[in-house]
Design a protein around this motif. Structure first.
Motif, PDB file in Angstrom:
ATOM      1  N   MET A   1       0.836  -1.174   0.048  1.00 57.65           N
ATOM      2  CA  MET A   1       0.018  -0.075  -0.155  1.00 57.65           C
ATOM      3  C   MET A   1       0.661   1.094  -0.025  1.00 57.65           C
ATOM      4  SD  MET A   1      -3.028  -0.866   2.579  1.00 57.65           S
ATOM      5  CE  MET A   1      -1.772  -1.073   3.977  1.00 57.65           C
ATOM      6  N   SER A  42     -11.227  -6.553  -4.188  1.00 56.08           N
ATOM      7  CA  SER A  42     -10.911  -5.395  -3.547  1.00 56.08           C
ATOM      8  C   SER A  42     -11.155  -5.320  -1.933  1.00 56.08           C
ATOM      9  CB  SER A  42     -11.691  -4.201  -4.036  1.00 56.08           C
ATOM     10  OG  SER A  42     -13.198  -4.421  -3.874  1.00 56.08           O
ATOM     11  N   ARG A  44     -10.915  -2.457   1.864  1.00 49.70           N
ATOM     12  CA  ARG A  44     -10.797  -1.400   2.357  1.00 49.70           C
ATOM     13  C   ARG A  44     -10.219  -1.327   3.772  1.00 49.70           C
ATOM     14  NH1 ARG A  44     -16.474   0.700   3.025  1.00 49.70           N
ATOM     15  NH2 ARG A  44     -16.832  -1.617   3.103  1.00 49.70           N
ATOM     16  N   PHE A  60      -8.353   3.706   3.134  1.00 59.16           N
ATOM     17  CA  PHE A  60      -7.803   3.219   1.933  1.00 59.16           C
ATOM     18  C   PHE A  60      -8.634   1.921   1.232  1.00 59.16           C
ATOM     19  CE2 PHE A  60      -5.163   0.213  -0.287  1.00 59.16           C
ATOM     20  CZ  PHE A  60      -4.290   0.876  -0.989  1.00 59.16           C
ATOM     21  N   SER A  62      -8.287  -0.530  -2.051  1.00 58.85           N
ATOM     22  CA  SER A  62      -7.591  -1.074  -3.094  1.00 58.85           C
ATOM     23  C   SER A  62      -8.142  -0.957  -4.323  1.00 58.85           C
ATOM     24  CB  SER A  62      -7.456  -2.636  -2.636  1.00 58.85           C
ATOM     25  OG  SER A  62      -8.593  -3.445  -2.808  1.00 58.85           O
ATOM     26  N   GLY A  65      -6.726   2.514  -4.905  1.00 57.10           N
ATOM     27  CA  GLY A  65      -5.194   2.687  -4.521  1.00 57.10           C
ATOM     28  C   GLY A  65      -4.786   4.227  -4.078  1.00 57.10           C
ATOM     29  N   TRP A  67      -5.824   7.178  -0.714  1.00 55.09           N
ATOM     30  CA  TRP A  67      -6.190   7.346   0.708  1.00 55.09           C
ATOM     31  C   TRP A  67      -7.119   8.477   0.796  1.00 55.09           C
ATOM     32  CZ3 TRP A  67      -4.997   4.410   4.943  1.00 55.09           C
ATOM     33  CH2 TRP A  67      -3.856   3.485   5.140  1.00 55.09           C
TER      34      TRP A  67
END
Length: 259
Positions: A1, A42, A44, A60, A62, A65, A67
Motif C-alpha cells: 500500500m 478489493s 478497504r 484506503f 485497494s 489505490g 487514501w
C-alpha cells in the motif's frame, strides 16, 4: 500500500502517527454478493488516530489505490496523556459503526457512525467489578448492540438499541452472565466478528520447580458463539500475541491457497 500522503497526515497535528490503529473494514451484505458474483478482490482499510480534541481516520481502498482523510471533533477533549497512549484504545465494529473502548476508562466509550459521519460518546453500565476487566462491542441481533464485559471470573452481556441516528437513549439491559470455562486465569477479550468473540485465558501463576526457572505460561484461546453463548477451545499457545483478532468473511485475496 502507498504511504499516507503528508498533507493528510498533517491533519492529526502530530498525534499518534507512530502508533495509529489500522483495521480492515468488514464487507457489507451487498459487497459480499458482489464478491460472489464478480470475484471482486478489493478491500478497504481504516487507520484511526486518537487526538486530544479530534479523531482522525484515514481510509484506503485497494480499488482506487488512494487514501482519504476524515476529521471528527470531540465534544469533550481527551486528557493529553490519554491521547498520547494510542495502545489503550481498542476498536470494535457492529452494524456498520465503529466503537473504541479505553482500557483505563470504564464509564464510557466512543462511537463513530460512518453513515451519519458522526462521532459520539456512549455511556456504559456500571458493572461493579473489583478487578481488571476487558470489554468488547458485538452485534446482538437486528438493530441491537451488545457489550461484553469480562472480569471477576465471569462474562456479562449487556444490550442496547442502535438507532439510525446513533445509540438509543434507553438504559443498557443486562441479558446474561456466562461462566468462564477456566478458573484461576486472567481473561481478556481480543476481538469479536461475525457472531463470534475471541478470548484468551492465561494462568494467574506459573508452576515452579526448585532451582528451575518458572515454566512459561501457556495461554488458552477460546471462541464464544454469541448466539448460543457456548465456548469452544481454539488453541493453546506458549507465546503472547499482541493484538490478536478473528477474521471472517475477508476478501478471497487473503484466504489460504487451495487446490
Amino acid at each position: 500500500m502507498p504511504p499516507i500522503p503528508d498533507d493528510l497526515a498533517a491533519s492529526t497535528g502530530g498525534w499518534g502517527m507512530q502508533e495509529f490503529d489500522p483495521f480492515l473494514v468488514p464487507a457489507s451484505e451487498k459487497e459480499k454478493e458482489e464478491v460472489e458474483e464478480e470475484k471482486d478482490l478489493s478491500f478497504r482499510l481504516i487507520c484511526a488516530v486518537q487526538g486530544q480534541e479530534k479523531l482522525v481516520t484515514f481510509h484506503f481502498s485497494s480499488a482506487t489505490g488512494e487514501w482519504r482523510g476524515h476529521t471528527f471533533h470531540r465534544a469533550t477533549p481527551l486528557y493529553s496523556s490519554l491521547a498520547r497512549s494510542q495502545g489503550l484504545f481498542e476498536h470494535h465494529c457492529a452494524h456498520g459503526c465503529f466503537f473504541w473502548t479505553v482500557s483505563v476508562i470504564s464509564s464510557y466509550l466512543f462511537m463513530l457512525d460512518m453513515r451519519e459521519m458522526k462521532l459520539s460518546v456512549v455511556d456504559t453500565p456500571h458493572c461493579g467489578y473489583s478487578g481488571p476487566r476487558s470489554r468488547a462491542i458485538v452485534e446482538a441481533g437486528e438493530g441491537m448492540i451488545g457489550l461484553l464485559v469480562c472480569g471477576d471470573g465471569k462474562l456479562d452481556l449487556y444490550c442496547k438499541a442502535l438507532r439510525s441516528n446513533g445509540v438509543g437513549s434507553e438504559e443498557w439491559k443486562h441479558e446474561n452472565t456466562i461462566p468462564l470455562p477456566e478458573v484461576d486465569c486472567y481473561w481478556c477479550i481480543h476481538s469479536a466478528v461475525e457472531g463470534y468473540a475471541l478470548l484468551e485465558a492465561t494462568p494467574q501463576e506459573s508452576s515452579q520447580v526448585s532451582g528451575v526457572w518458572p515454566q512459561i505460561r501457556k495461554s488458552q484461546y477460546y471462541t464464544l458463539d454469541l448466539k448460543t453463548l457456548l465456548f469452544e477451545r481454539l488453541c493453546v499457545l506458549s507465546q503472547d500475541i499482541e493484538g490478536a483478532h478473528l477474521y471472517a468473511s475477508f476478501p478471497p485475496l487473503l484466504s489460504l491457497p487451495t487446490l
